[in-house]
Design a protein around this motif. Structure first.
Motif, PDB file in Angstrom:
ATOM      1  N   LEU A   2       0.868  -1.177   0.000  1.00 36.67           N
ATOM      2  CA  LEU A   2       0.000   0.000   0.000  1.00 36.67           C
ATOM      3  C   LEU A   2       0.900   1.221   0.000  1.00 36.67           C
ATOM      4  CD1 LEU A   2      -2.999   1.049   0.392  1.00 36.67           C
ATOM      5  CD2 LEU A   2      -2.433   1.215   2.826  1.00 36.67           C
ATOM      6  N   HIS A   3       0.547   2.240  -0.779  1.00 36.44           N
ATOM      7  CA  HIS A   3       1.356   3.460  -0.769  1.00 36.44           C
ATOM      8  C   HIS A   3       0.447   4.673  -0.799  1.00 36.44           C
ATOM      9  CE1 HIS A   3       0.566   3.980  -5.085  1.00 36.44           C
ATOM     10  NE2 HIS A   3       0.847   2.698  -5.223  1.00 36.44           N
ATOM     11  N   SER A   4       1.027   5.817  -0.505  1.00 35.80           N
ATOM     12  CA  SER A   4       0.252   7.048  -0.463  1.00 35.80           C
ATOM     13  C   SER A   4      -0.383   7.319  -1.827  1.00 35.80           C
ATOM     14  CB  SER A   4       1.136   8.212  -0.041  1.00 35.80           C
ATOM     15  OG  SER A   4       2.346   8.228  -0.775  1.00 35.80           O
ATOM     16  N   SER A   5      -1.533   7.972  -1.759  1.00 35.81           N
ATOM     17  CA  SER A   5      -2.319   8.256  -2.958  1.00 35.81           C
ATOM     18  C   SER A   5      -3.178   9.482  -2.654  1.00 35.81           C
ATOM     19  CB  SER A   5      -3.207   7.058  -3.292  1.00 35.81           C
ATOM     20  OG  SER A   5      -4.191   6.881  -2.273  1.00 35.81           O
ATOM     21  N   PRO A   6      -3.878  10.022  -3.645  1.00 35.19           N
ATOM     22  CA  PRO A   6      -4.789  11.129  -3.344  1.00 35.19           C
ATOM     23  C   PRO A   6      -5.806  10.772  -2.255  1.00 35.19           C
ATOM     24  CG  PRO A   6      -4.440  10.986  -5.702  1.00 35.19           C
ATOM     25  CD  PRO A   6      -3.761   9.788  -5.095  1.00 35.19           C
ATOM     26  N   THR A   7      -6.199   9.505  -2.199  1.00 36.39           N
ATOM     27  CA  THR A   7      -7.155   9.082  -1.168  1.00 36.39           C
ATOM     28  C   THR A   7      -6.549   9.195   0.221  1.00 36.39           C
ATOM     29  OG1 THR A   7      -8.267   7.559  -2.687  1.00 36.39           O
ATOM     30  CG2 THR A   7      -8.554   7.153  -0.334  1.00 36.39           C
ATOM     31  N   THR A   8      -5.318   8.704   0.394  1.00 38.29           N
ATOM     32  CA  THR A   8      -4.695   8.767   1.723  1.00 38.29           C
ATOM     33  C   THR A   8      -4.284  10.196   2.073  1.00 38.29           C
ATOM     34  OG1 THR A   8      -2.424   8.310   0.946  1.00 38.29           O
ATOM     35  CG2 THR A   8      -3.840   6.409   1.412  1.00 38.29           C
ATOM     36  N   ARG A   9      -3.828  10.962   1.074  1.00 40.94           N
ATOM     37  CA  ARG A   9      -3.390  12.334   1.362  1.00 40.94           C
ATOM     38  C   ARG A   9      -4.549  13.232   1.770  1.00 40.94           C
ATOM     39  NH1 ARG A   9      -0.745  11.532  -3.680  1.00 40.94           N
ATOM     40  NH2 ARG A   9       1.363  10.696  -3.381  1.00 40.94           N
ATOM     41  N   ALA A  10      -5.756  12.882   1.347  1.00 42.18           N
ATOM     42  CA  ALA A  10      -6.923  13.653   1.764  1.00 42.18           C
ATOM     43  C   ALA A  10      -7.201  13.472   3.259  1.00 42.18           C
ATOM     44  CB  ALA A  10      -8.146  13.223   0.949  1.00 42.18           C
ATOM     45  N   ASP A  37       3.623  11.122   2.507  1.00 46.84           N
ATOM     46  CA  ASP A  37       3.909  10.057   1.538  1.00 46.84           C
ATOM     47  C   ASP A  37       4.571   8.883   2.251  1.00 46.84           C
ATOM     48  OD1 ASP A  37       2.886  11.389  -0.680  1.00 46.84           O
ATOM     49  OD2 ASP A  37       4.770  12.464  -1.021  1.00 46.84           O
ATOM     50  N   PHE A  38       4.172   7.682   1.865  1.00 45.42           N
ATOM     51  CA  PHE A  38       4.684   6.478   2.516  1.00 45.42           C
ATOM     52  C   PHE A  38       4.554   5.285   1.577  1.00 45.42           C
ATOM     53  CE2 PHE A  38       0.166   6.185   3.032  1.00 45.42           C
ATOM     54  CZ  PHE A  38      -0.116   4.836   2.954  1.00 45.42           C
ATOM     55  N   LYS A  39       5.283   4.245   1.921  1.00 45.39           N
ATOM     56  CA  LYS A  39       5.097   2.921   1.327  1.00 45.39           C
ATOM     57  C   LYS A  39       4.986   1.928   2.475  1.00 45.39           C
ATOM     58  CE  LYS A  39       7.525   3.505  -3.092  1.00 45.39           C
ATOM     59  NZ  LYS A  39       8.674   3.030  -3.937  1.00 45.39           N
ATOM     60  N   ALA A  40       4.063   0.980   2.358  1.00 48.28           N
ATOM     61  CA  ALA A  40       3.894  -0.052   3.381  1.00 48.28           C
ATOM     62  C   ALA A  40       3.820  -1.410   2.710  1.00 48.28           C
ATOM     63  CB  ALA A  40       2.637   0.200   4.206  1.00 48.28           C
ATOM     64  N   CYS A  96       7.838   2.671   5.183  1.00 47.53           N
ATOM     65  CA  CYS A  96       8.928   3.539   4.747  1.00 47.53           C
ATOM     66  C   CYS A  96       8.380   4.953   4.512  1.00 47.53           C
ATOM     67  CB  CYS A  96       9.555   3.013   3.456  1.00 47.53           C
ATOM     68  SG  CYS A  96      10.897   4.049   2.793  1.00 47.53           S
ATOM     69  N   ASN A  97       9.119   5.946   4.980  1.00 52.94           N
ATOM     70  CA  ASN A  97       8.769   7.341   4.755  1.00 52.94           C
ATOM     71  C   ASN A  97       9.326   7.769   3.402  1.00 52.94           C
ATOM     72  OD1 ASN A  97       8.486  10.117   4.704  1.00 52.94           O
ATOM     73  ND2 ASN A  97       9.267  10.449   6.775  1.00 52.94           N
ATOM     74  N   THR A  98       8.446   8.038   2.442  1.00 55.10           N
ATOM     75  CA  THR A  98       8.879   8.452   1.107  1.00 55.10           C
ATOM     76  C   THR A  98       8.666   9.945   0.879  1.00 55.10           C
ATOM     77  OG1 THR A  98       6.716   7.845   0.179  1.00 55.10           O
ATOM     78  CG2 THR A  98       8.456   6.172   0.124  1.00 55.10           C
ATOM     79  N   SER A  99       8.376  10.674   1.946  1.00 54.59           N
ATOM     80  CA  SER A  99       8.206  12.127   1.820  1.00 54.59           C
ATOM     81  C   SER A  99       9.527  12.838   2.112  1.00 54.59           C
ATOM     82  CB  SER A  99       7.115  12.612   2.782  1.00 54.59           C
ATOM     83  OG  SER A  99       7.554  12.480   4.121  1.00 54.59           O
ATOM     84  N   PRO A 117      12.726  11.047   6.555  1.00 59.59           N
ATOM     85  CA  PRO A 117      12.683  10.710   5.131  1.00 59.59           C
ATOM     86  C   PRO A 117      13.608   9.535   4.797  1.00 59.59           C
ATOM     87  CG  PRO A 117      12.720  13.079   5.405  1.00 59.59           C
ATOM     88  CD  PRO A 117      12.922  12.488   6.772  1.00 59.59           C
ATOM     89  N   ALA A 118      13.086   8.581   4.036  1.00 62.64           N
ATOM     90  CA  ALA A 118      13.786   7.366   3.601  1.00 62.64           C
ATOM     91  C   ALA A 118      14.003   6.355   4.727  1.00 62.64           C
ATOM     92  CB  ALA A 118      15.120   7.681   2.933  1.00 62.64           C
ATOM     93  N   GLU A 119      13.606   6.675   5.943  1.00 65.99           N
ATOM     94  CA  GLU A 119      13.775   5.744   7.058  1.00 65.99           C
ATOM     95  C   GLU A 119      12.678   4.685   7.026  1.00 65.99           C
ATOM     96  OE1 GLU A 119      14.764   5.909  11.862  1.00 65.99           O
ATOM     97  OE2 GLU A 119      13.933   7.654  10.846  1.00 65.99           O
ATOM     98  N   ARG A 120      13.016   3.491   7.552  1.00 68.61           N
ATOM     99  CA  ARG A 120      12.081   2.368   7.567  1.00 68.61           C
ATOM    100  C   ARG A 120      11.833   1.892   8.992  1.00 68.61           C
ATOM    101  NH1 ARG A 120      11.385  -0.091   2.545  1.00 68.61           N
ATOM    102  NH2 ARG A 120      12.708   0.799   0.887  1.00 68.61           N
ATOM    103  N   TRP A 121      10.660   1.301   9.178  1.00 69.03           N
ATOM    104  CA  TRP A 121      10.264   0.701  10.465  1.00 69.03           C
ATOM    105  C   TRP A 121       9.624  -0.641  10.172  1.00 69.03           C
ATOM    106  CZ3 TRP A 121       5.552  -1.047  12.125  1.00 69.03           C
ATOM    107  CH2 TRP A 121       5.417  -1.329  13.496  1.00 69.03           C
ATOM    108  N   GLN A 122       9.808  -1.575  11.121  1.00 69.59           N
ATOM    109  CA  GLN A 122       9.260  -2.927  10.938  1.00 69.59           C
ATOM    110  C   GLN A 122       8.694  -3.432  12.257  1.00 69.59           C
ATOM    111  OE1 GLN A 122      11.667  -6.908  10.712  1.00 69.59           O
ATOM    112  NE2 GLN A 122      11.603  -6.083   8.627  1.00 69.59           N
ATOM    113  N   GLY A 123       7.554  -4.101  12.191  1.00 69.69           N
ATOM    114  CA  GLY A 123       6.961  -4.729  13.365  1.00 69.69           C
ATOM    115  C   GLY A 123       6.215  -5.993  12.964  1.00 69.69           C
ATOM    116  N   TRP A 124       6.218  -6.994  13.855  1.00 68.81           N
ATOM    117  CA  TRP A 124       5.576  -8.263  13.500  1.00 68.81           C
ATOM    118  C   TRP A 124       4.930  -8.921  14.707  1.00 68.81           C
ATOM    119  CZ3 TRP A 124       7.631 -12.086  16.431  1.00 68.81           C
ATOM    120  CH2 TRP A 124       8.954 -11.979  16.846  1.00 68.81           C
ATOM    121  N   GLN A 125       3.995  -9.822  14.401  1.00 67.83           N
ATOM    122  CA  GLN A 125       3.379 -10.720  15.378  1.00 67.83           C
ATOM    123  C   GLN A 125       3.410 -12.126  14.799  1.00 67.83           C
ATOM    124  OE1 GLN A 125      -0.967 -11.011  15.997  1.00 67.83           O
ATOM    125  NE2 GLN A 125      -0.604 -10.531  18.155  1.00 67.83           N
ATOM    126  N   GLU A 126       3.675 -13.110  15.688  1.00 66.64           N
ATOM    127  CA  GLU A 126       3.732 -14.495  15.230  1.00 66.64           C
ATOM    128  C   GLU A 126       2.826 -15.361  16.102  1.00 66.64           C
ATOM    129  OE1 GLU A 126       7.543 -16.389  13.865  1.00 66.64           O
ATOM    130  OE2 GLU A 126       7.176 -17.695  15.593  1.00 66.64           O
TER     131      GLU A 126
END
Length: 223
Positions: A49-57, A62-65, A83-86, A210-219
């Motif tokens: 999923l990434h930023s779009s006009p829908t999310t920016r509203a 801006d982001f990528k997930a 990831c922060n793409t802004s 900007p350009a930094e990434r984060w990660q989280g998980w559940q198992e």
């Protein structure tokens, strides 16, 4: 929303200006090619999923997930990468709002949170957890996530639940009879057959440059 693992991002619950639990759980994610692959006898499905006009509203960043779902014998692992793409720093909270099916919630027992700091959202009380978690009525508590995996016992069934250190809270929730009867998307007795054990990062905002990434998980692992 009353099953599976709704993804709360970039806001948990109503802790902020956005709609409840943000927008990620309400949007269509795209499958990432290849549709799935195999890693150590497990199948991995990746969605993006990434930023779009829908999310920016809703949220002007801006982001990528990516959501990686690993399914093996007796194993489910859900990992969120952001990831922060802004061009500016922004902050977020997130949660894997995991619904677990149980035979009878009043007979379940969740071990591993003993001694963890907790906030009882129903009574607005802070304290330390004493003994295993059991459910008798509406239950909504935010725990400091334990270092070791938890174990959920449901009759003859047992499930090991673990999460990454980047998700610093564990939320345990069951609506109980009264609230369940008022939720339009849950049967009146639906509370008896479910328990949410959520991996969350909600008490402190996560700053992402900007350009930094984060990660989280559940198992989840069947014992």
């Amino acid at each position: 929303m009353r099953g599976g693992i709704p993804l709360c991002f970039p806001q948990f619950n109503q802790r902020g200006p956005l709609p409840k639990h943000g927008f990620a759980r309400n949007l269509a994610w795209a499958a990432q090619a290849p549709l799935s692959d195999t890693e150590q006898d497990a199948t991995v499905l990746r969605l993006r999923l990434h930023s779009s006009p829908t999310t920016r509203a809703i949220w002007p960043h801006d982001f990528k997930a990516q959501l990686a779902l690993t399914l093996g014998e007796g194993l489910l692992r859900v990992q969120l990468d952001v990831c922060n793409t802004s061009k500016t720093l922004w902050e977020f909270t997130a949660a894997l709002h995991t619904y677990l099916a149980v035979d009878a919630v009043e007979s379940t027992r969740l071990e591993g949170l003993e001694g963890c700091a907790r906030w009882d959202a129903v009574r607005d009380q802070h304290g330390l957890q004493s003994g295993a978690v059991t459910i008798a009525g509406e239950y909504d508590r935010v725990f400091r996530a334990p270092v070791q995996p938890m174990r959920l016992h449901d009759g003859p069934h047992s499930l090991q639940i673990s999460q990454s250190q980047s998700l610093g809270s564990t939320v345990v929730w069951n609506p109980g009879a009264s609230l369940s009867s008022r939720l339009p998307d849950l049967p009146a007795d639906g509370y008896r057959s479910m328990l949410c054990v959520e991996a969350a990062q909600i008490d402190e905002l996560v700053p992402l440059a900007p350009a930094e990434r984060w990660q989280g998980w559940q198992e989840l692992r069947v014992l």
